[in-house]
Motif scaffolding. Structure first.
Motif, PDB file in Angstrom:
ATOM      1  N   UNK A   1       4.185   9.734 -10.141  1.00  0.00           N
ATOM      2  CA  UNK A   1       3.787   8.334  -9.970  1.00  0.00           C
ATOM      3  C   UNK A   1       4.379   7.708  -8.714  1.00  0.00           C
ATOM      4  N   UNK A   2       3.997   6.487  -8.475  1.00  0.00           N
ATOM      5  CA  UNK A   2       4.553   5.705  -7.380  1.00  0.00           C
ATOM      6  C   UNK A   2       5.747   4.905  -7.890  1.00  0.00           C
ATOM      7  N   UNK A   3       6.682   4.647  -6.986  1.00  0.00           N
ATOM      8  CA  UNK A   3       7.767   3.699  -7.269  1.00  0.00           C
ATOM      9  C   UNK A   3       7.835   2.724  -6.091  1.00  0.00           C
ATOM     10  N   UNK A   4       8.689   1.717  -6.228  1.00  0.00           N
ATOM     11  CA  UNK A   4       8.925   0.799  -5.108  1.00  0.00           C
ATOM     12  C   UNK A   4      10.153   1.269  -4.346  1.00  0.00           C
ATOM     13  N   UNK A   5      10.024   1.408  -3.024  1.00  0.00           N
ATOM     14  CA  UNK A   5      11.160   1.851  -2.226  1.00  0.00           C
ATOM     15  C   UNK A   5      12.118   0.689  -1.951  1.00  0.00           C
ATOM     16  N   UNK A   6      13.078   0.916  -1.058  1.00  0.00           N
ATOM     17  CA  UNK A   6      14.107  -0.091  -0.764  1.00  0.00           C
ATOM     18  C   UNK A   6      13.505  -1.401  -0.250  1.00  0.00           C
ATOM     19  N   UNK A   7      12.324  -1.300   0.368  1.00  0.00           N
ATOM     20  CA  UNK A   7      11.683  -2.482   0.951  1.00  0.00           C
ATOM     21  C   UNK A   7      10.636  -3.095   0.034  1.00  0.00           C
ATOM     22  N   UNK A   8      10.562  -2.592  -1.190  1.00  0.00           N
ATOM     23  CA  UNK A   8       9.578  -3.117  -2.135  1.00  0.00           C
ATOM     24  C   UNK A   8       8.183  -2.583  -1.912  1.00  0.00           C
ATOM     25  N   UNK A   9       8.067  -1.564  -1.064  1.00  0.00           N
ATOM     26  CA  UNK A   9       6.756  -0.972  -0.806  1.00  0.00           C
ATOM     27  C   UNK A   9       6.540   0.240  -1.717  1.00  0.00           C
ATOM     28  N   UNK A  10       5.274   0.415  -2.111  1.00  0.00           N
ATOM     29  CA  UNK A  10       4.945   1.542  -2.980  1.00  0.00           C
ATOM     30  C   UNK A  10       5.057   2.867  -2.216  1.00  0.00           C
TER      31      UNK A  10
ATOM     32  N   UNK B   1       0.847  -1.198   0.000  1.00  0.00           N
ATOM     33  CA  UNK B   1       0.000   0.000   0.000  1.00  0.00           C
ATOM     34  C   UNK B   1       0.885   1.253   0.000  1.00  0.00           C
ATOM     35  N   UNK B   2       0.553   2.241  -0.842  1.00  0.00           N
ATOM     36  CA  UNK B   2       1.360   3.453  -0.974  1.00  0.00           C
ATOM     37  C   UNK B   2       1.334   4.280   0.303  1.00  0.00           C
ATOM     38  N   UNK B   3       2.474   4.903   0.598  1.00  0.00           N
ATOM     39  CA  UNK B   3       2.553   5.784   1.764  1.00  0.00           C
ATOM     40  C   UNK B   3       2.065   7.173   1.339  1.00  0.00           C
ATOM     41  N   UNK B   4       0.793   7.442   1.534  1.00  0.00           N
ATOM     42  CA  UNK B   4       0.212   8.709   1.091  1.00  0.00           C
ATOM     43  C   UNK B   4       0.459   9.795   2.127  1.00  0.00           C
ATOM     44  N   UNK B   5       0.443  11.025   1.676  1.00  0.00           N
ATOM     45  CA  UNK B   5       0.639  12.169   2.572  1.00  0.00           C
ATOM     46  C   UNK B   5      -0.609  12.420   3.401  1.00  0.00           C
ATOM     47  N   UNK B   6      -0.402  12.986   4.593  1.00  0.00           N
ATOM     48  CA  UNK B   6      -1.536  13.400   5.414  1.00  0.00           C
ATOM     49  C   UNK B   6      -2.252  14.586   4.771  1.00  0.00           C
ATOM     50  N   UNK B   7      -3.552  14.643   4.965  1.00  0.00           N
ATOM     51  CA  UNK B   7      -4.287  15.855   4.588  1.00  0.00           C
ATOM     52  C   UNK B   7      -3.993  16.929   5.633  1.00  0.00           C
TER      53      UNK B   7
END
Length: 598
Positions: free
Chosen positions: A185-194, A1-7
Motif C-alpha cells: 500500500x501507500x503511506x504518507x512520507x515525511x512531507x505528507x506526500x503519498x 500524488x503517489x510517487x510511482x516507479x518508472x516502467x
C-alpha cells in the motif's frame, strides 16, 4: 500524488546494463539453445562407453565443458532479462525454456557421472598417461569421485534429474509472488506526500528520521505479508521438503550436511559460526542498548533498527559521487583492480535504479567469456554506496577467476562468494573513517560499521540458525505451518536482540520475505565471508603490496582448490574459530568507541 516507479521502457539507457554483450538478439540466443541440444545429443551417443577408452573420456570432457559454458551464457541472458522486469511474460518464458532444456539434458546425461565413478582409479591413471590432454580434467574427475558415496546408479540419477524441475518450483513460485504479484500500500512520507511501499523503498523508509513513517512502513509492509502467510508457509515448507528429499536420496544425514558438502565444507564450520555468535550475544545486546540510548526512546521497536543512531548526519549520495568514492577507497588494491572497476562503471555493467517489476535487492552475475553484470536498486543512501562497492567486489572476483582459470575451474564456490564483496566494503569504510575529522560524521560512520556487523554477522547468523532449526523440525516430522514458522522466528528474534528490544508481533513474519531461504543454506556464508574479509582488508591496509598479491591469488583461484584452502592463501583459516571471534572482537571495539562518542 503517489510517487510511482518508472516502467522499464522509461528508464534511461545509460542506467541499464548492456545485455547485448551476451547476445546481440534473442534469435542468437535461440540459435545457441539448438547448439546446446546438439551437443547433448552427441554426448547421449556415448552412453555405456564414457570410460571405454582414454579417447572417449576426453571427448566427453571436452563436449561437456563446451555445452556447460553455453548453458551458463544462455541461462544468464534469460535470467537477466527477466529480472529487469519480472512482469515481462516473454522473458519469463525464456527462463522457463532454458530451465526445461537444462533439466532435460541433466536427465539425458545422468549416466556420465556414474560411469566415471564405476571406473577403477588405476584405469583412470592409465588414461591420464595415454592422453596428455586428459590431465587437464583430472581435478574435475576427482571432484566427481569425492562425492562417490552420494552418487546413485545411472537410472536413479536420471530419476533425480527428472525431479529437478519440480524441486525448483518453490523458489520460482516465491520469486513470482515476491517480485511480480505482491502489491504494497501507500503511506504518507515525511512531507505528507503519498509514496508506495516497495521492496526497494522498504529499508530507505525505515531509515527515515520520522518515527511515524518508520512505524507506518513496518506495519503496512508486514500487514501485506500477513494476508498471504499461509501460502508463503506452504511454499517454504515445499522448499524444505525438496531439500530433505534430495539429501535423503543422496544418503546424507541431514539437509545441512548435503548443502555444505557441495562446496567441500564441513557442517562443523556452520555449527561453529552459530555457536560462536551465540557466545557473543552480549555484544549484540550492548548494540541494542546503545541504539535505544542514541534514539532517546522509552521503547526500542523493530522499526527503529535501520534508522541511523546519529540522526542529522545522513546525506544523499548521488550515483556519480558513489562511483568516485568507491574508486578512491579501492586504491589499496592496485591500479589494475581500480581500472577494471572503472571499466565496469563506464561500459554499462550495471543496472542502476529500481523500476516497475524489477527484481528486488542487488547482485552480481554473469557467464564465462563475458564481463559480469550487476543489478542494483540505487536509492542515494550510504547503504546504497556500500552495496555498489559490495557488488563490484563480486564482479571483480568473477573477473579475476575467469581471466586466470579455464572455464571448468573458473567458478568459485559459494562458500567464498562473500569474501571479495565484503572486503570492498571494509576498505570503503576504512577510507571514509580516515578521511573525516568531524566527530559527528565519524560517529555516523561507526554507526554504519556497527550496522554492517549487526546485519552481516548477527542477522545472517540468525537467518542461518532459523534455516537450520526449521529444516531440523521438518526432518523430525514436525509440520512447518505459518504458526510454527512464526513462533520459531519470533523466539530467535528475542534471543538475538535481547531485553532492550520490543520484538513486535509483525517481526514474526520477517522470515516470509527473505528470498535467501530458498538458496539452500546460503546465508551463513555472509557471516563467515564478512569475518574473512575483515581480516584480509586489515592485512592489505597494514602490509600493502605483498598482501594484495596474496589476495589476488585468492581472487584468481576459481574452484581450482577447495575453498577453505584458497582462503588460507589470503591468510585466513576458517577451520579454527578465531576468524569469527576476531571479527566479533572488532565489533566490540567499535561499540566501545561509539559509546564514548555519544
Amino acid at each position: 500524488m503517489a510517487k510511482e516507479l518508472l516502467k522499464r521502457s522509461e528508464v534511461k539507457e545509460e542506467n541499464t546494463w548492456k545485455l547485448s554483450d551476451m547476445y546481440e538478439t534473442n534469435e542468437a540466443w535461440e540459435a545457441d539453445l539448438k547448439k546446446i541440444d546438439e551437443l547433448a545429443s552427441e554426448l547421449e551417443q556415448m552412453e555405456g562407453t564414457v570410460t571405454a577408452s582414454a579417447k572417449n573420456l576426453l571427448k566427453v570432457c571436452d563436449t561437456m565443458a563446451k555445452m556447460d559454458q553455453k548453458i551458463e551464457l544462455a541461462y544468464n541472458y534469460a535470467e537477466r532479462l527477466s529480472d529487469q522486469d519480472t512482469k515481462d511474460t516473454t522473458h519469463q518464458a525464456m527462463v522457463q525454456k532454458i530451465m526445461m532444456l537444462y533439466a532435460g539434458i541433466s536427465s539425458r546425461l545422468a549416466f556420465i557421472d556414474p560411469e566415471i565413478l564405476e571406473t577403477k582409479e588405476e584405469v583412470l591413471e592409465g588414461y591420464y598417461k595415454e592422453e596428455n590432454q586428459l590431465e587437464f580434467y583430472r581435478k574435475w574427475v576427482e571432484e566427481i569421485q569425492r562425492l562417490k558415496p552420494h552418487r546413485l546408479s545411472a537410472d536413479q540419477e536420471k530419476l533425480l534429474a527428472l525431479a529437478s524441475e519440480v524441486c525448483q518450483n518453490p523458489e520460482q513460485t516465491f520469486s513470482m509472488f515476491n517480485n511480480a504479484d505482491i502489491q504494497f500500500p501507500e503511506i504518507l512520507d515525511e512531507n505528507g506526500e503519498k509514496v508506495r511501499i516497495s521492496h526497494g523503498r522498504f529499508v530507505r523508509l525505515l531509515e527515515s528520521a520520522d518515527r511515524r513513517v518508520r512505524k507506518d512502513t513496518f506495519e503496512q509492509y508486514y500487514k501485506t505479508y500477513a494476508q498471504f502467510i499461509n501460502t508463503v508457509a506452504s511454499i517454504y515448507s515445499g522448499q524444505v521438503k525438496q531439500q530433505i528429499f534430495r539429501a535423503r536420496a543422496r544418503k546424507y544425514n541431514s539437509t545441512l550436511e548435503a548443502a555444505v558438502d557441495a562446496n567441500n565444507v564441513s557442517p562443523k564450520v556452520y555449527e561453529n559460526l552459530v555457536k560462536t555468535v551465540n557466545a557473543n550475544m552480549d555484544k549484540m545486546h550492548r548494540y541494542v542498548s546503545l541504539r535505544k540510548k542514541c534514539l532517546g526512546v522509552d521503547e526500542l521497536h523493530m522499526y527503529d533498527i535501520y534508522t541511523p543512531m546519529i540522526p542529522d548526519a545522513a546525506k544523499k549520495i548521488s550515483f556519480e559521487e558513489a562511483k568516485e568514492t568507491v574508486l578512491k577507497a579501492l586504491a589499496p588494491l592496485g591500479e589494475d583492480y581500480v581500472n577494471k572497476v572503472k571499466e565496469g562503471f563506464e561500459n554499462r555493467w550495471i543496472d542502476v535504479y529500481e523500476n516497475e517489476g524489477k527484481r528486488s535487492g542487488a547482485y552480481s552475475a554473469g557467464a564465462y567469456g563475458t564481463h559480469p553484470f550487476v543489478l542494483l536498486n540505487y536509492n542515494e543512501s550510504l547503504d546504497d554506496m556500500f552495496t555498489l562497492a559490495h557488488e563490484m567486489g563480486h564482479a571483480m572476483h568473477s573477473y579475476y577467476s575467469n581471466e586466470a582459470q579455464p572455464y571448468i575451474y573458473s567458478q568459485y564456490k559459494i562458500f567464498v562468494a562473500e569474501v571479495a564483496s565484503t572486503c570492498n566494503e571494509v576498505l570503503l569504510m576504512e577510507y571514509l573513517l580516515k578521511n573525516t575529522t568531524d566527530k559527528k560524521e565519524r560517529a555516523y560512520l561507526l554507526n554504519h560499521y556497527l550496522d554492517s556487523f549487526k546485519g552481516t554477522v548477527y542477522r545472517q547468523t540468525q537467518f542461518a540458525e532459523y534455516e537450520m532449526l526449521t529444516n531440523k523440525m521438518a526432518e523430525d516430522g514436525e509440520s512447518l505451518t505459518a504458526e510454527t514458522l512464526n513462533q520459531a522466528y519470533l523466539d530467535l528474534n528475542k534471543k538475538y536482540y535481547g531485553p532492550d528490544m520490543v520484538s513486535d508481533d509483525e517481526i514474526a513474519l520477517e522470515w516470509a520475505r527473505i528470498p535467501h531461504f530458498y538458496y539452500n543454506f546460503y546465508v551463513y556464508q555472509y557471516a563467515t565471508g564478512f569475518s574473512s574479509a575483515v581480516a584480509i582488508a586489515h592485512n592489505i591496509l597494514k602490509n600493502g603490496a605483498p598482501a594484495v598479491e596474496q589476495y589476488k591469488k585468492f581472487l584468481s583461484g576459481g574452484c581450482s582448490m577447495a575453498p577453505v584452502e584458497l582462503l588460507k592463501i589470503a591468510g585466513v583459516n576458517l577451520e579454527e574459530p578465531t576468524a569469527i571471534q576476531d571479527a566479533l572482537n572488532v565489533f566490540g571495539d567499535i561499540l566501545t568507541e561509539m559509546e564514548t562518542l555519544v
